[in-house]
Structures are given as structure tokens and as C-alpha cells.
Design an enzyme around this catalytic site. Structure first.
Site, mmCIF file in Angstrom:
data_model
loop_
_atom_site.group_PDB
_atom_site.id
_atom_site.type_symbol
_atom_site.label_atom_id
_atom_site.label_comp_id
_atom_site.label_asym_id
_atom_site.label_seq_id
_atom_site.Cartn_x
_atom_site.Cartn_y
_atom_site.Cartn_z
ATOM 1 N N ALA A 62 0.839 -1.200 0.000
ATOM 2 C CA ALA A 62 0.000 0.000 0.000
ATOM 3 C C ALA A 62 0.871 1.246 0.000
ATOM 4 O O ALA A 62 1.312 1.706 1.052
ATOM 5 C CB ALA A 62 -0.940 -0.018 1.203
ATOM 6 N N GLU B 175 -1.905 6.850 -2.420
ATOM 7 C CA GLU B 175 -3.006 7.425 -1.656
ATOM 8 C C GLU B 175 -3.857 8.296 -2.577
ATOM 9 O O GLU B 175 -3.438 8.628 -3.690
ATOM 10 C CB GLU B 175 -2.453 8.267 -0.501
ATOM 11 C CG GLU B 175 -1.651 7.461 0.501
ATOM 12 C CD GLU B 175 -1.165 8.268 1.686
ATOM 13 O OE1 GLU B 175 -0.505 7.688 2.556
ATOM 14 O OE2 GLU B 175 -1.462 9.486 1.743
ATOM 15 N N GLY C 5 0.365 9.780 -5.645
ATOM 16 C CA GLY C 5 0.580 8.645 -6.531
ATOM 17 C C GLY C 5 2.057 8.428 -6.777
ATOM 18 O O GLY C 5 2.780 7.904 -5.937
ATOM 19 N N THR D 138 -3.369 -3.195 -5.727
ATOM 20 C CA THR D 138 -3.462 -4.512 -6.343
ATOM 21 C C THR D 138 -3.490 -5.588 -5.266
ATOM 22 O O THR D 138 -2.722 -5.528 -4.301
ATOM 23 C CB THR D 138 -2.265 -4.744 -7.284
ATOM 24 O OG1 THR D 138 -2.297 -3.759 -8.319
ATOM 25 C CG2 THR D 138 -2.310 -6.127 -7.912
ATOM 26 N N GLU E 63 11.390 -3.885 -9.929
ATOM 27 C CA GLU E 63 9.975 -3.610 -10.142
ATOM 28 C C GLU E 63 9.729 -2.992 -11.507
ATOM 29 O O GLU E 63 8.773 -3.372 -12.216
ATOM 30 C CB GLU E 63 9.471 -2.673 -9.036
ATOM 31 C CG GLU E 63 9.481 -3.316 -7.658
ATOM 32 C CD GLU E 63 9.199 -2.317 -6.552
ATOM 33 O OE1 GLU E 63 8.555 -1.274 -6.849
ATOM 34 O OE2 GLU E 63 9.607 -2.559 -5.406
ATOM 35 N N ARG F 22 -7.161 -12.612 -43.557
ATOM 36 C CA ARG F 22 -8.384 -11.836 -43.770
ATOM 37 C C ARG F 22 -8.444 -11.294 -45.205
ATOM 38 O O ARG F 22 -7.585 -10.502 -45.607
ATOM 39 C CB ARG F 22 -8.415 -10.676 -42.775
ATOM 40 C CG ARG F 22 -9.554 -9.699 -42.963
ATOM 41 C CD ARG F 22 -10.878 -10.280 -42.596
ATOM 42 N NE ARG F 22 -11.920 -9.250 -42.607
ATOM 43 C CZ ARG F 22 -13.204 -9.506 -42.462
ATOM 44 N NH1 ARG F 22 -13.606 -10.757 -42.284
ATOM 45 N NH2 ARG F 22 -14.081 -8.529 -42.479
ATOM 46 N N GLY G 87 5.154 4.134 -11.324
ATOM 47 C CA GLY G 87 5.754 5.447 -11.567
ATOM 48 C C GLY G 87 5.368 5.904 -12.961
ATOM 49 O O GLY G 87 5.692 5.245 -13.952
#
Length: 387
Positions: free
Chosen positions: A127, A130, A134, A161, A246, A272, A368
Site C-alpha cells: 500500500a 493514496e 501517486g 493490487t 519492479e 483476412r 511510476g
């Protein structure tokens, strides 16, 4: 060019992931998207299959893998099937959260939480964000105040999440309001059954419908001193330690998604028919594919280098920011332009390109915002050239 990133172990793992996804995720993705929540049992099945728990040490029930390329293999197989919204929670509970526990947790914390994560019986969340803070984590207002042997936490978090399913959450809170957030922030582990902890709305989003995303609130949440994760007032510094991993998780995921979109599109346009030939026979179509594939190939070369640098302990936060920014922007463009080549079918959710279109917009925001990534990169350039 031949890609030399993977070896036999990676390809064996690819088979394991593919089989699991085809058996346990693909058949359920439509229902989970309608429910805006995956079946919690899926996590336990993933653990038993060896698909999650990769980085967790063997002593806690994980695989003890330190090679980031296994994460990349998993991302590629997820992207090929267009089921990222159902598995995106793994990035937090199986990627980010274990990283903090392994780096800063006490032995007791590791035994309790890493063991639970490795078995799939526990789901973790972190967490940070907020309502009014951000990408700028220095703006957080959630507070933890010492009261005897305990800490009392008050505040609100959003866009979390795994917020609905989580059994525990790592909370970023201010512990010294007089200091800058970079020096007065700490991390706390809060169990979901702690009095005062409440889950708010299960948030409805533009995309990633199966992803568990929620608001969380903390009202006089009392946790023992042992709930502190890492050092007091050094939470912001702790958060920075894992940023390269991350952000490369996001960057490598965007590469996988862009590559998958290209493959779906190439298969479609050369089947197609239109005006007496296939869509792929038109020069404009081939030019579109040629440009996008060349740029994805270039992104792949950079991300592969970043992965090897991360494995060697050499990936910088700036280079990880480049991978995140470059990859997410390119993925959004690739999916957008590929959808156009599908015509009306590209707007139908039964086609994976449509689901990718609504899912991928978040890539440039979470982890971020890309504007923050460019600021970080720009500051680094300035530091190297300013006199």
C-alpha cells in the site's frame, strides 16, 4: 537475429507455465473478468505447479531462483494468451512483496509470510498510493504513531493490487512528520484481520478487469513493534532498493505484450480477405508491420541487456526507468496500430487485441508514471553534464 537469452532450463519452465495457463487460467478468464476478481484457489494451484514462488528461498518453500529471465518467460506466455489481467497480481505478491521481505524482513517475518506466499495460501499487497499521492510518494499522509510497544496506523490507500484477496499488506506510512518523507517514512506489515483495517470498494477500471484492485483504510490500526519491516524512518530508502527489479518487471512485460500483439496481427492480416487479396498483401499493412516489428526488436535488445545486468547486480534505477518508459509507450502504440489492422473485429472483446487495448493503458501510469521516468532519466543526464 537469433535470440540467445534463454537456455534449456528456461524453455522447460516455459512449457510448465504454458500448460498451467492453458489448464487453469484460459478457460476461466472471461468469467473472472465479469466478476472483476480471480478465483483465489488459482494461486494455490499456481504454487503447486511451480509457476509462482520462484524467487522465494527454498528454506521457505520457494524455488530460490535469482535469474530474472524466468520472470520474462512467464510474462511471454501470459502475453501470448492475453490473460494478463488474471495474473497481474503475481507481479506484486510474487515479485515485489517477497523482494522487500527477503531484503529487510526478520527471520520471524520471513518464516510467516514467505512460507505463505510460496504455497499460494497467502496473498500479499503493498500500500503506497493514496488519494492525493501517486507517483510522488513523498506526498503520503498515512501516519504511524508509537504508543508504548505498539504502532497505531491511520490513513487511506487506493489503487491497491490484491486489495480484496490480500492476507497482509506492506503499508508505507510517515513515522516522523517533521522530517522529509525520504527520511521519515517506514514500512509496516499489517495482517488483514487486524482491527481497524478495512477494504473499501473493489475498483472498476478501464481495463485489467480480472485484476483485484481496491481501496484500503486504516483507522487506529494497532500493530506490534515487530510489524516494522526494515529500519525505522528508512522506508523510502528501502522502497528505492527494489525499484530496478519492479520497473524491469513492467518493462519486460510490455515487451512480451507488444510482441504478442504483433504475432496476433500478422496471423490475422494474412488470412483476412479484402478487395480480392488479403489485408496483409497491401503495402500499407506490410509497412505498418515492418516498422512496429523493427522497433519491438530494438526494445527486445535493450530489455535483454537490462535483464542480464539485473542478474549481475548492475542494473541502475535509471536504466530500469528507461526500460519501463520505452516499453510501455511502445506497447501502447503497437497495440493501438495493430487493432486498426483488425478493423471491426479489433473492437470485439472476443479477439485478444481488443482486451490488450483496454488493458495496456495502465502501463504508462503504474510503477511510476512515464513523466516521472523521464524526469529521473533527465536528472541523470544533467548530473553527468552540468558544470
Amino acid at each position: 537475429m537469433k535470440r540467445n537469452l534463454y537456455d534449456e532450463d528456461h524453455e522447460a519452465f516455459r512449457g510448465t507455465v504454458a500448460a498451467f495457463l492453458d489448464r487453469e487460467v484460459v478457460p476461466h478468464i472471461d468469467q473472472w473478468e465479469e466478476d472483476h476478481l480471480v478465483d483465489r484457489e488459482m494461486w494455490c494451484r499456481a504454487a503447486r505447479a511451480g509457476v509462482i514462488g520462484l524467487t522465494i528461498p527454498e528454506e521457505f518453500g520457494g524455488a530460490g531462483v535469482t535469474d530474472f529471465r524466468f520472470d520474462m518467460v512467464r510474462s511471454e506466455e501470459i502475453a501470448r494468451r492475453g490473460v494478463g489481467s488474471a495474473t497481474s497480481g503475481w507481479g506484486v505478491s510474487d515479485g515485489i512483496v517477497p523482494g522487500y521481505l527477503m531484503a529487510f524482513g526478520t527471520q520471524a517475518q520471513k518464516e510467516k509470510y514467505l512460507t505463505g506466499l510460496a504455497s499460494g495460501e497467502m496473498i500479499g499487497a503493498i500500500a503506497m498510493t493514496e488519494p492525493n499521492a501517486g507517483s510522488d510518494l513523498q506526498g503520503i499522509t498515512t501516519k504511524a504513531v508509537r504508543d508504548g510497544d505498539d504502532w497505531v496506523i491511520n490513513g487511506a490507500k487506493t489503487f491497491i493490487t490484491n486489495g480484496i484477496h490480500c492476507d497482509f499488506v506492506i503499508v508505507v506510512a510517515r513515522t516522523d512528520t517533521e522530517a522529509k518523507a525520504s527520511r521519515g517514512t517506514s514500512l509496516f506489515i499489517v495482517d488483514a484481520d487486524t482491527p481497524g483495517f478495512e477494504r473499501g470498494r473493489k475498483l472498476r477500471k478501464l481495463g485489467m478487469d480480472a485484476q483485484d484492485t481496491a481501496e484500503l483504510s486504516f483507522s487506529d490500526v494497532r500493530v506490534p513493534a515487530e510489524a516494522l519491516l526494515g529500519e525505522l524512518d528508512r522506508g523510502f530508502i528501502h522502497l528505492m532498493v527494489n525499484l530496478p527489479t519492479e520497473r524491469l518487471l513492467i518493462g519486460s512485460g510490455t515487451l512480451a505484450a507488444a510482441r504478442a500483439a504483433l504475432e496476433w496481427t500478422a496471423e490475422y492480416v494474412f488470412e483476412r480477405p479484402a478487395f480480392g487479396q488479403t489485408i496483409g498483401d497491401f503495402q500499407n499493412t506490410r509497412f505498418e508491420l515492418a516498422e512496429l516489428e523493427t522497433r519491438v526488436d530494438a526494445l527486445e535488445a535493450f530489455v535483454d541487456r537490462c535483464a542480464l545486468a539485473l542478474n549481475a547486480g548492475e542494473l541502475t534505477a535509471v536504466d530500469a526507468a528507461k526500460a519501463k518508459y520505452l516499453g510501455s509507450d511502445l506497447e501502447i502504440e503497437v497495440v493501438n496500430r495493430c487493432l486498426q489492422l483488425f478493423g471491426g473485429y479489433g473492437y470485439m472483446l472476443e479477439f485478444p487485441i481488443a482486451r490488450a487495448f483496454k488493458d495496456n493503458r495502465i502501463q504508462a501510469i503504474f510503477g511510476g508514471a512515464n513523466e516521472v521516468m523521464k524526469e529521473l532519466i533527465g536528472r541523470d543526464i544533467a548530473s553527468r553534464h552540468k558544470r
